[in-house]
Enzyme design. Sequence first.
Site, PDB file in Angstrom:
ATOM      1  N   ARG A   1       0.121  -3.842   0.079  1.00 27.27           N
ATOM      2  CA  ARG A   1       0.175  -4.492   1.393  1.00 27.27           C
ATOM      3  C   ARG A   1      -0.588  -5.810   1.401  1.00 27.27           C
ATOM      4  NH1 ARG A   1       2.000  -1.910   5.967  1.00 27.27           N
ATOM      5  NH2 ARG A   1       2.726   0.215   5.616  1.00 27.27           N
TER       6      ARG A   1
ATOM      7  N   ARG B   1      -2.390   6.029   4.901  1.00 27.11           N
ATOM      8  CA  ARG B   1      -3.102   6.780   5.926  1.00 27.11           C
ATOM      9  C   ARG B   1      -3.201   8.258   5.555  1.00 27.11           C
ATOM     10  NH1 ARG B   1      -0.620   7.798   9.857  1.00 27.11           N
ATOM     11  NH2 ARG B   1       1.463   7.037   9.324  1.00 27.11           N
TER      12      ARG B   1
ATOM     13  N   LYS C   1      10.494  -3.328  10.143  1.00 24.45           N
ATOM     14  CA  LYS C   1       9.942  -3.982  11.346  1.00 24.45           C
ATOM     15  C   LYS C   1       9.427  -5.384  11.020  1.00 24.45           C
ATOM     16  CE  LYS C   1       6.603  -1.448  12.852  1.00 24.45           C
ATOM     17  NZ  LYS C   1       6.425  -0.688  11.619  1.00 24.45           N
ATOM     18  N   THR C   2       8.633  -5.483   9.959  1.00 21.90           N
ATOM     19  CA  THR C   2       8.025  -6.771   9.617  1.00 21.90           C
ATOM     20  C   THR C   2       9.064  -7.736   9.067  1.00 21.90           C
ATOM     21  OG1 THR C   2       5.894  -5.725   9.186  1.00 21.90           O
ATOM     22  CG2 THR C   2       6.256  -7.894   8.221  1.00 21.90           C
TER      23      THR C   2
ATOM     24  N   LYS D   1      -5.071   1.316  13.055  1.00 22.81           N
ATOM     25  CA  LYS D   1      -4.278   2.350  13.707  1.00 22.81           C
ATOM     26  C   LYS D   1      -5.122   3.188  14.671  1.00 22.81           C
ATOM     27  CE  LYS D   1      -0.175   1.556  12.062  1.00 22.81           C
ATOM     28  NZ  LYS D   1       0.835   0.908  12.944  1.00 22.81           N
TER      29      LYS D   1
ATOM     30  N   HIS E   1       5.100   1.114  19.048  1.00 24.88           N
ATOM     31  CA  HIS E   1       5.001   0.877  17.605  1.00 24.88           C
ATOM     32  C   HIS E   1       6.226   0.065  17.212  1.00 24.88           C
ATOM     33  CE1 HIS E   1       4.728   2.542  13.260  1.00 24.88           C
ATOM     34  NE2 HIS E   1       3.939   1.502  13.413  1.00 24.88           N
TER      35      HIS E   1
ATOM     36  N   SER F   1       6.772   2.605   9.301  1.00 26.36           N
ATOM     37  CA  SER F   1       6.539   1.766   8.132  1.00 26.36           C
ATOM     38  C   SER F   1       7.667   1.942   7.127  1.00 26.36           C
ATOM     39  CB  SER F   1       5.205   2.161   7.490  1.00 26.36           C
ATOM     40  OG  SER F   1       4.988   1.433   6.310  1.00 26.36           O
TER      41      SER F   1
ATOM     42  N   ASP G   1       3.854  -5.236  14.535  1.00 25.13           N
ATOM     43  CA  ASP G   1       3.583  -3.805  14.473  1.00 25.13           C
ATOM     44  C   ASP G   1       3.226  -3.133  15.798  1.00 25.13           C
ATOM     45  OD1 ASP G   1       3.368  -1.445  12.880  1.00 25.13           O
ATOM     46  OD2 ASP G   1       1.203  -1.624  12.900  1.00 25.13           O
TER      47      ASP G   1
END
Length: 543
Positions: free
Chosen positions: A333, A67, A252-253, A209, A228, A248, A267
């Site tokens: 990703r 990003r 989390k994932t 996003k 988030h 990130s 997410d």
Amino acid sequence: MASVARASRLRACQTAAMQVFDGVQQPGQVWRNLPTPALYEHAVRRHEAMISHLGPMVVRTGQYTGRSPNDKWVVEEPGSKDEVWWGDVNQAMSEETYDHLRARLMAYLQQRDLYVQDCYSGADDRHRLNVRIVTERAWHSLFIRNMFIQELDPEKLANFEPDFTVIDAPGFNAVPEVDHTRSEVFVALNLARKEVIIGGTEYAGEMKKSMFTVMNYLLPKKGIMAMHCSANHAPGDPDECAIFFGLSGTGKTTLSADPNRTLIGDDEHGWGDTGVFNFEGGCYAKVIKLSPTGEPEIYETTRRFGTILENVAIDPATRHIDLDSDEYTENTRASYPLSHIPNASKTRMGGHAKVVIMLTADAFGVLPPIARLTTDQAMYHYISGYTAKVAGTERGIIEPQATFSACFGAPFMVHPPGVYAELLASKIEEHDSKVYLINTGWTGGPHGVGRRIDLAHTRAMVDAALNDDFDGVEFRDDPVFGLAVPTKVAGVPDGVLDPRSTWSDGAAYDAQAAQLAGMFVANFEKFADAASAEVMAAGPTTG
């Protein structure tokens, strides 16, 4: 009759040279709601992608492999200007500047083929948004089809009316001297027009996003917490729900994709009056050095048709991929539909969160690997949002850097952080949720000296939190951060739970801990006017 039905479906997907489409004068071919196989064909024919061994699509995003937070803008308009958290996160763009930039963008899109996906943001149909995404890239359209919630009813698609529209043109570059942007990249949100325009970057994550930012603006106005976070629940029991906050790279994932639990999402979620619900229909996971043993569910998605692999290395002759390679970026990703995870929830919804986990990747190596938080401490650490930005997540990040990102996602928050923190505290109190801070970062020293905490140990600590395995366990008070730290966790060596004992030099640990505590205190000063005395006192000590 079958051939007539097929022809009708094709016409629904294809719109030839119309006069106007969503503000674009005289576009080229407009392709609407193409399914995954057709988007594969288009992406390959247009030289946007390669098909890898076993079927995933491999794409490149050019110089922007993450990003561009400094290129995000919010239009300053009367309807929302008094609600927006203005500053470095939400930079103000005038309505005149937006209109000028948008007009140039619309001119650029003339005579260009467009790909359109009509989809939803929000699994709870009481709070979902109808979203239309218009892009010039076939693979971006597939990304949207993966990441948002699809409408499969042709009749509903034919009558689809968007609540919000995203116009994505990677090939159009802003001119800072003309458009008053910081660079050729722009992500501009206009809440009055219910529109986002994006240009200058091939990185597809900007689209998802941008809509997350919209949901973060709209839902709190209805008393719904926007988060988030990832989320899962116990098999067959949606009421045993857990959420995992984190930026990130914090896990989390990985930690929510647990084979022993049902995945709600990885997410973006809301927490409303009936429970937790996913905003999305897919996952967007980091895959650098992905392990088939440590993360088997996510690993398998990199071998499935329909998955998009961003900036993953591929052998052009054999079409075999190399997940260990960082040839293009650390931020490789995979975008894939939630259905690629075998134990994913079909409803994408759960009950109220019984357990709230805040993930941080501490680059200083001083925070305990697990600690139990009071509600005041939960608000303090949620507003602080401490972690380390990891390589590739944002432009210019090449190694972990300590950072504070309010609400574990400041770039996506439109309201001041206190709005979200108060909502979270009310949810925690109302549903008697247990809150834990889990450090997935470094131990034995800071980045460059120590090592990442073992994933197996982190999983054991998460399991203990989810199963409430702390009856009879003694907790010690961390002398610097004031956190309640368990002295025993099944499957974790006792020494790991005391970060100071993992350092070879205790005095060096003390100095590093004092430095980080000072950073917490200095960062929180900007929120002091809006925080209660109890929340202010929940932070670390610096004396």
